[in-house]
Write an enzyme that holds these catalytic residues in place. Structure first.
Site, PDB file in Angstrom:
ATOM      1  N   LYS A  27      46.032  33.649  29.178  1.00 30.95           N
ATOM      2  CA  LYS A  27      45.701  33.590  27.752  1.00 30.95           C
ATOM      3  C   LYS A  27      46.610  32.558  27.077  1.00 30.95           C
ATOM      4  CE  LYS A  27      43.603  37.421  29.122  1.00 30.95           C
ATOM      5  NZ  LYS A  27      42.280  37.474  29.700  1.00 30.95           N
TER       6      LYS A  27
HETATM    7  C1  PLP Z   1      42.222  39.157  30.252  1.00 21.85           C
HETATM    8  C2  PLP Z   1      41.207  40.053  29.686  1.00 21.85           C
HETATM    9  C3  PLP Z   1      41.396  41.439  29.661  1.00 21.85           C
HETATM   10  C4  PLP Z   1      42.540  42.125  30.350  1.00 21.85           C
HETATM   11  O1  PLP Z   1      43.780  41.775  29.853  1.00 21.85           O
HETATM   12  P1  PLP Z   1      45.115  42.298  30.599  1.00 21.85           P
HETATM   13  O2  PLP Z   1      46.190  42.014  29.629  1.00 21.85           O
HETATM   14  O3  PLP Z   1      45.238  41.486  31.848  1.00 21.85           O
HETATM   15  O4  PLP Z   1      44.943  43.733  30.876  1.00 21.85           O
HETATM   16  C5  PLP Z   1      40.445  42.209  29.018  1.00 21.85           C
HETATM   17  N1  PLP Z   1      39.356  41.664  28.457  1.00 21.85           N
HETATM   18  C6  PLP Z   1      39.133  40.338  28.491  1.00 21.85           C
HETATM   19  C7  PLP Z   1      37.916  39.773  27.828  1.00 21.85           C
HETATM   20  C8  PLP Z   1      40.041  39.485  29.116  1.00 21.85           C
HETATM   21  O5  PLP Z   1      39.796  38.173  29.171  1.00 21.85           O
END
Ligand code: PLP
Length: 406
Positions: free
Chosen positions: A191
């Site tokens: 992210k």
């Molecule tokens: C990355 C992601 C998640 C999960 O995030 P984590 O912090 O790794 O648990 C959930 N939903 C979406 C759309 C994502 O891209």
């Protein structure tokens, strides 16, 4: 022939001495788990998105679990969402014992088609879980209206959307204010803002925020920070089932530095995305991503859809052979083995667009350290795949349309 030494990754976090110094400070303080740094990060994040509350947790998956539980999602309930998302979105629904109900995405992008949400509502619908896919805001204005009309809470999976904005009542506002009832963020390194792993829940509700804080720390009535600072002996109690979903102070210290960088990171990503679009738009059937007039993406990912005559895997392999990493576009949860059982989900209507999007889309490299020349190079290599650069009216025969010799 391209140089073989070149390596362009698909993503790269921006981390340097500032984060190192922040962690150093925490390590030497002797308080390394959830404590003052988490509290400071929460305040700063709440300010940044314009939310009354922000509660830090271990990742976005745990944030989604707490958000769903908080609005009362439980065994036998249904939650409307998309299949075309990362698997964690639906997994969190199943952690509550509820059933994910999948609707299709819109024709013009990778977000939910709000039209279809209404058709999926049943007496068992307990929440709408919408996703700001790849950082692009979904049409919250329509989704929130539907939620209000049926008195169904709206939870935003904003995992990818830190720094994204939406035009709301004539004003640009950050995703996470939140516009639904609760928004959930991820700080995974894929992210835009990272703490290694980490997550955040934002809400305007005092009651929800109180529950998040209770549940993320074992349901313990008195946080350990309070006991630690107390002048009198305090016994804690455990009134409800809780979890260990804490963020550590080490992570929060990194997050605070990352948050300072975020506006600049988003600016840079926007500029890079614009460059990509300049190079790639209008080219022979490649569909480039675009923002609706009411949305500003943080460009967590730049995802193009290939013309149907091109094989996704071959395009990606060709790019990789030329030193450029790409990723397949967003997955579809209902096609995974973990969702094979009839009791794992329900489909509401056809998911044709979701399936086509997965088969056709490719995520191109995008990270703040990329230069304009890097973007030009990726675009050039992509366009040099013959049928992208020069579309034929007749579909090419066989697989001979991709160069294998380099
Ligand atoms: C990355 C992601 C998640 C999960 O995030 P984590 O912090 O790794 O648990 C959930 N939903 C979406 C759309 C994502 O891209």
């Amino acid at each position: 022939m391209s140089e073989t030494s070149r390596q362009i990754p698909v993503a790269k976090p921006v981390l340097d001495d500032r984060e190192v110094e922040a962690v150093r400070r925490v390590v030497l303080s002797g308080w390394v788990t959830q404590g003052p740094e988490v509290a400071a990060f929460e305040n700063e994040f709440a300010d940044f998105v314009g939310s009354a509350h922000a509660c830090a947790v271990s990742n976005c998956t745990t944030a989604l679990h707490l958000a769903l539980a908080c609005v009362g999602v439980g065994a036998g309930d249904e939650v409307i969402t998309v299949s075309h998302t990362f698997i964690a979105t639906a997994n969190a629904i199943r952690y509550c014992g509820a059933l994910p109900v999948f609707v299709d995405i819109e024709a013009s992008g990778y977000n939910v088609d709000p039209e279809l949400i209404e058709t999926a509502i049943t007496p068992r619908t307990k929440a709408i879980l919408c996703v700001h896919q790849l950082g692009m805001p979904c049409d919250l204005r329509r989704i929130v209206k539907i939620g209000k009309r049926y008195s169904i809470p709206v939870i935003e999976d904003a995992a990818c959307a830190a720094g994204s904005e939406i035009l709301w009542e004539g004003q640009w506002q950050r995703i996470g204010k939140p516009h639904g009832d609760i928004a959930c963020f991820s700080f995974h390194p894929r992210k835009v803002l990272t703490t290694g792993d980490g997550g955040m829940l934002t809400t305007a509700s005092d009651e929800y925020d109180r529950k998040f804080r209770l549940w993320r720390q074992h349901g313990m009535s008195v946080p350990d920070t309070v006991r630690h600072g107390a002048k009198q002996v305090i016994y804690e109690a455990y009134p409800e089932l809780g979890y260990n979903y804490r963020m550590t102070d080490l992570q929060a210290a990194i997050g605070r530095e990352q948050l300072k960088r975020l506006p600049a990171l988003v600016d840079r990503r926007r500029a890079l995305a614009e460059k990509y679009s300049e190079h790639l738009s209008g080219t022979s059937g490649l569909r480039t991503p675009s923002e609706p007039h009411w949305a500003r993406s943080n460009w967590q990912s730049y995802c193009v859809a290939l013309p149907s005559r091109l094989d996704q895997r071959e395009v990606m392999q060709t790019m990789l052979d030329r030193g450029i990493s790409t990723r397949r576009g967003v997955m579809n949860i209902h096609l995974e083995e973990a969702y094979a059982g009839a009791d794992t989900h329900r489909l509401s209507g056809s998911l044709g667009r979701s399936v086509a999007a997965q088969e056709r889309s490719v995520i191109l490299p995008l990270y703040a350290q990329m230069t304009d020349d890097d973007v030009a190079l990726v675009a050039e290599e992509l366009l040099s795949i013959p049928t992208i650069a020069a579309p034929t009216t007749a579909p090419p025969s066989g697989a001979s349309y991709l160069p294998h010799s380099g």
